[in-house]
Each structure stands twice: as C-alpha cells, then as structure tokens.
Design a protein around this motif. Structure first.
Motif, PDB file in Angstrom:
ATOM      1  N   ILE A   1      -3.271  -0.072  16.104  1.00  0.00           N
ATOM      2  CA  ILE A   1      -3.770   1.187  15.524  1.00  0.00           C
ATOM      3  C   ILE A   1      -5.286   1.225  15.552  1.00  0.00           C
ATOM      4  O   ILE A   1      -5.894   2.212  15.988  1.00  0.00           O
ATOM      5  CB  ILE A   1      -3.237   1.376  14.086  1.00  0.00           C
ATOM      6  N   PHE A   2      -5.929   0.127  15.097  1.00  0.00           N
ATOM      7  CA  PHE A   2      -7.387   0.138  15.000  1.00  0.00           C
ATOM      8  C   PHE A   2      -8.084  -0.135  16.334  1.00  0.00           C
ATOM      9  O   PHE A   2      -9.308  -0.097  16.411  1.00  0.00           O
ATOM     10  CB  PHE A   2      -7.860  -0.781  13.878  1.00  0.00           C
ATOM     11  N   GLU A   3      -7.311  -0.352  17.382  1.00  0.00           N
ATOM     12  CA  GLU A   3      -7.876  -0.316  18.733  1.00  0.00           C
ATOM     13  C   GLU A   3      -8.078   1.135  19.163  1.00  0.00           C
ATOM     14  O   GLU A   3      -8.868   1.423  20.051  1.00  0.00           O
ATOM     15  CB  GLU A   3      -6.944  -1.012  19.733  1.00  0.00           C
ATOM     16  N   ASN A   4      -7.355   2.047  18.508  1.00  0.00           N
ATOM     17  CA  ASN A   4      -7.401   3.462  18.865  1.00  0.00           C
ATOM     18  C   ASN A   4      -8.083   4.341  17.823  1.00  0.00           C
ATOM     19  O   ASN A   4      -8.386   5.500  18.099  1.00  0.00           O
ATOM     20  CB  ASN A   4      -5.980   3.975  19.118  1.00  0.00           C
ATOM     21  N   ILE A   5      -8.274   3.827  16.634  1.00  0.00           N
ATOM     22  CA  ILE A   5      -8.940   4.568  15.564  1.00  0.00           C
ATOM     23  C   ILE A   5     -10.133   3.730  15.117  1.00  0.00           C
ATOM     24  O   ILE A   5      -9.967   2.594  14.674  1.00  0.00           O
ATOM     25  CB  ILE A   5      -8.002   4.794  14.361  1.00  0.00           C
ATOM     26  N   THR A   6     -11.316   4.277  15.213  1.00  0.00           N
ATOM     27  CA  THR A   6     -12.509   3.539  14.812  1.00  0.00           C
ATOM     28  C   THR A   6     -12.658   3.561  13.297  1.00  0.00           C
ATOM     29  O   THR A   6     -12.718   4.642  12.693  1.00  0.00           O
ATOM     30  CB  THR A   6     -13.767   4.164  15.453  1.00  0.00           C
ATOM     31  N   PRO A   7     -12.702   2.382  12.664  1.00  0.00           N
ATOM     32  CA  PRO A   7     -12.881   2.340  11.209  1.00  0.00           C
ATOM     33  C   PRO A   7     -14.254   2.886  10.801  1.00  0.00           C
ATOM     34  O   PRO A   7     -15.243   2.661  11.491  1.00  0.00           O
ATOM     35  CB  PRO A   7     -12.786   0.853  10.865  1.00  0.00           C
ATOM     36  N   SER A   8     -14.294   3.605   9.689  1.00  0.00           N
ATOM     37  CA  SER A   8     -15.559   4.143   9.173  1.00  0.00           C
ATOM     38  C   SER A   8     -16.338   3.094   8.390  1.00  0.00           C
ATOM     39  O   SER A   8     -17.552   2.993   8.511  1.00  0.00           O
ATOM     40  CB  SER A   8     -15.291   5.324   8.241  1.00  0.00           C
ATOM     41  N   HIS A   9     -15.613   2.350   7.561  1.00  0.00           N
ATOM     42  CA  HIS A   9     -16.260   1.409   6.639  1.00  0.00           C
ATOM     43  C   HIS A   9     -15.734  -0.009   6.765  1.00  0.00           C
ATOM     44  O   HIS A   9     -16.263  -0.902   6.107  1.00  0.00           O
ATOM     45  CB  HIS A   9     -16.051   1.863   5.189  1.00  0.00           C
ATOM     46  N   LYS A  10     -14.663  -0.207   7.520  1.00  0.00           N
ATOM     47  CA  LYS A  10     -13.965  -1.494   7.546  1.00  0.00           C
ATOM     48  C   LYS A  10     -13.593  -1.885   6.119  1.00  0.00           C
ATOM     49  O   LYS A  10     -13.908  -2.958   5.628  1.00  0.00           O
ATOM     50  CB  LYS A  10     -14.806  -2.577   8.212  1.00  0.00           C
ATOM     51  N   TYR A  11     -12.893  -0.954   5.460  1.00  0.00           N
ATOM     52  CA  TYR A  11     -12.535  -1.139   4.049  1.00  0.00           C
ATOM     53  C   TYR A  11     -11.036  -0.907   3.873  1.00  0.00           C
ATOM     54  O   TYR A  11     -10.502   0.132   4.267  1.00  0.00           O
ATOM     55  CB  TYR A  11     -13.314  -0.166   3.171  1.00  0.00           C
ATOM     56  N   ALA A  12     -10.378  -1.895   3.267  1.00  0.00           N
ATOM     57  CA  ALA A  12      -8.940  -1.829   3.029  1.00  0.00           C
ATOM     58  C   ALA A  12      -8.641  -1.973   1.541  1.00  0.00           C
ATOM     59  O   ALA A  12      -9.335  -2.698   0.823  1.00  0.00           O
ATOM     60  CB  ALA A  12      -8.234  -2.939   3.794  1.00  0.00           C
ATOM     61  N   VAL A  13      -7.592  -1.292   1.097  1.00  0.00           N
ATOM     62  CA  VAL A  13      -7.113  -1.393  -0.279  1.00  0.00           C
ATOM     63  C   VAL A  13      -5.667  -1.852  -0.221  1.00  0.00           C
ATOM     64  O   VAL A  13      -4.852  -1.262   0.487  1.00  0.00           O
ATOM     65  CB  VAL A  13      -7.201  -0.038  -1.014  1.00  0.00           C
ATOM     66  N   GLU A  14      -5.358  -2.905  -0.964  1.00  0.00           N
ATOM     67  CA  GLU A  14      -3.988  -3.410  -1.036  1.00  0.00           C
ATOM     68  C   GLU A  14      -3.514  -3.323  -2.477  1.00  0.00           C
ATOM     69  O   GLU A  14      -4.011  -4.035  -3.348  1.00  0.00           O
ATOM     70  CB  GLU A  14      -3.909  -4.848  -0.528  1.00  0.00           C
ATOM     71  N   LEU A  15      -2.576  -2.412  -2.727  1.00  0.00           N
ATOM     72  CA  LEU A  15      -2.008  -2.220  -4.057  1.00  0.00           C
ATOM     73  C   LEU A  15      -0.672  -2.961  -4.095  1.00  0.00           C
ATOM     74  O   LEU A  15       0.221  -2.663  -3.323  1.00  0.00           O
ATOM     75  CB  LEU A  15      -1.807  -0.735  -4.340  1.00  0.00           C
ATOM     76  N   GLY A  16      -0.566  -3.923  -5.000  1.00  0.00           N
ATOM     77  CA  GLY A  16       0.572  -4.832  -5.027  1.00  0.00           C
ATOM     78  C   GLY A  16       0.246  -6.039  -4.170  1.00  0.00           C
ATOM     79  O   GLY A  16       1.006  -6.451  -3.308  1.00  0.00           O
ATOM     80  N   ALA A  17      -0.924  -6.622  -4.390  1.00  0.00           N
ATOM     81  CA  ALA A  17      -1.488  -7.648  -3.517  1.00  0.00           C
ATOM     82  C   ALA A  17      -0.966  -9.058  -3.774  1.00  0.00           C
ATOM     83  O   ALA A  17      -1.278  -9.960  -3.016  1.00  0.00           O
ATOM     84  CB  ALA A  17      -3.016  -7.644  -3.639  1.00  0.00           C
ATOM     85  N   MET A  18      -0.193  -9.248  -4.828  1.00  0.00           N
ATOM     86  CA  MET A  18       0.201 -10.602  -5.237  1.00  0.00           C
ATOM     87  C   MET A  18      -1.056 -11.471  -5.305  1.00  0.00           C
ATOM     88  O   MET A  18      -1.978 -11.143  -6.020  1.00  0.00           O
ATOM     89  CB  MET A  18       1.275 -11.171  -4.324  1.00  0.00           C
TER      90      MET A  18
END
Length: 166
Positions: free
Chosen positions: A43-60
């Motif tokens: 996916i991210f080979e085809n969509i350029t990240p804006s901030h390189k920022y991820a949110v994981e809800l339920g991260a253990m």
C-alpha cells in the motif's frame, strides 16, 4: 474469555521470539498476526505518507501482534500505541480506555496529525463505534485503516455489536 487469557499468559514468552524475527510469507510477516506488514508495504509503495505517523488502538505491548511495529523499525515511522488493559502497557504503550466518546479527545491529547497515515483498530467489540465517531468528528482522518473483523461470519453477513463502553 479463556482463550484470550491464555494468549496474554504467553505474552512475555512470545515477546522475545518476535525480536529480530525474519519476514516470512509471500508479502512478509514480522510482528502482526496475519502478515499485515506485507500488505502495508504494498500500500505505502503506492501512497506517499504525509507524516509517517501510525496509530494502533488495542496495541497490547506494542510488539506481539502489532501492525505498526514494522513501520517504526523498518521505515522510521512515529507511532501512538494505546491499550485499554494496563497489565499489558509497557514502554511507549499508553494506557487509556478507548470509547466512541473519548477517541477524538485522545487524538488531540496525543497530538495526532489531522491527516495521519495509518490507523490500526483492534479494540474487541467497539471497533465500529469508535471508527464511526472518528468519521463523524471529521478532524483526524487516516489515509489507510485496518479494522479487526470476525472471520466466523460469512462475507455477506453484516453484524455490529451493541455499543458498550465497558
């Protein structure tokens, strides 16, 4: 509930085996349950990240079953990890009880960019309601979303759990 408890009992044992685990499978798997890293890579080979920022809800613990650890380690992304069970919050994993009523406040509290790149939503039963709240608030909109689902339902069945904040 017994299955979930057994999963958590093995958490510490599994953490060490996940460290430096080589990728496997056709698209690669390092930390996630089902090889989501490989899909995200494509996916991210085809969509350029804006901030390189991820949110994981339920991260253990931020490692075992994580869909964002690979992005941090391999791609240098920043990530916000939130887990509702304090017992499993370690290191950079924040302990917060996530609800449809507080999710947008949590995004503000942790300064999530309004156009962040990736949201992983795995909070056992209220996923739909929290996602709906994010969309209705219309402030923090991720480019890519991964939502947990129940594979025991047929593809043409539509089920939503009743909302329960507990």
């Amino acid at each position: 509930m017994k299955v979930v408890n057994k999963w958590y009992e093995k958490l510490e044992e599994c953490e060490s085996s996940y460290k430096n685990k080589p990728a496997d499978g056709p698209l690669g798997k390092e930390y996630s349950q089902y090889g989501e890293e490989g899909v995200l890579k494509r996916i991210f080979e085809n969509i350029t990240p804006s901030h390189k920022y991820a949110v994981e809800l339920g991260a253990m613990n931020g490692i075992l079953g994580s869909t964002t650890k690979w992005l941090e380690e391999s791609k240098g992304w920043d990530r916000l990890m939130i887990e509702g069970n304090k017992k499993y919050c370690k290191g950079a994993v924040n302990h917060e009880w996530i609800t449809a009523e507080n999710i947008n406040e949590l995004f503000d509290k942790y300064k999530v960019p309004v156009d962040f790149d990736f949201l992983s939503l795995d909070i056992d039963g209220v996923d739909y309601w929290v996602w709906k709240s994010i969309l209705e608030y219309n402030k923090h909109i991720p480019k890519v979303v991964l939502v947990e689902y129940n594979p025991y339902f047929e593809i043409n069945e539509f089920k939503t759990m009743a909302y329960d904040v507990d």
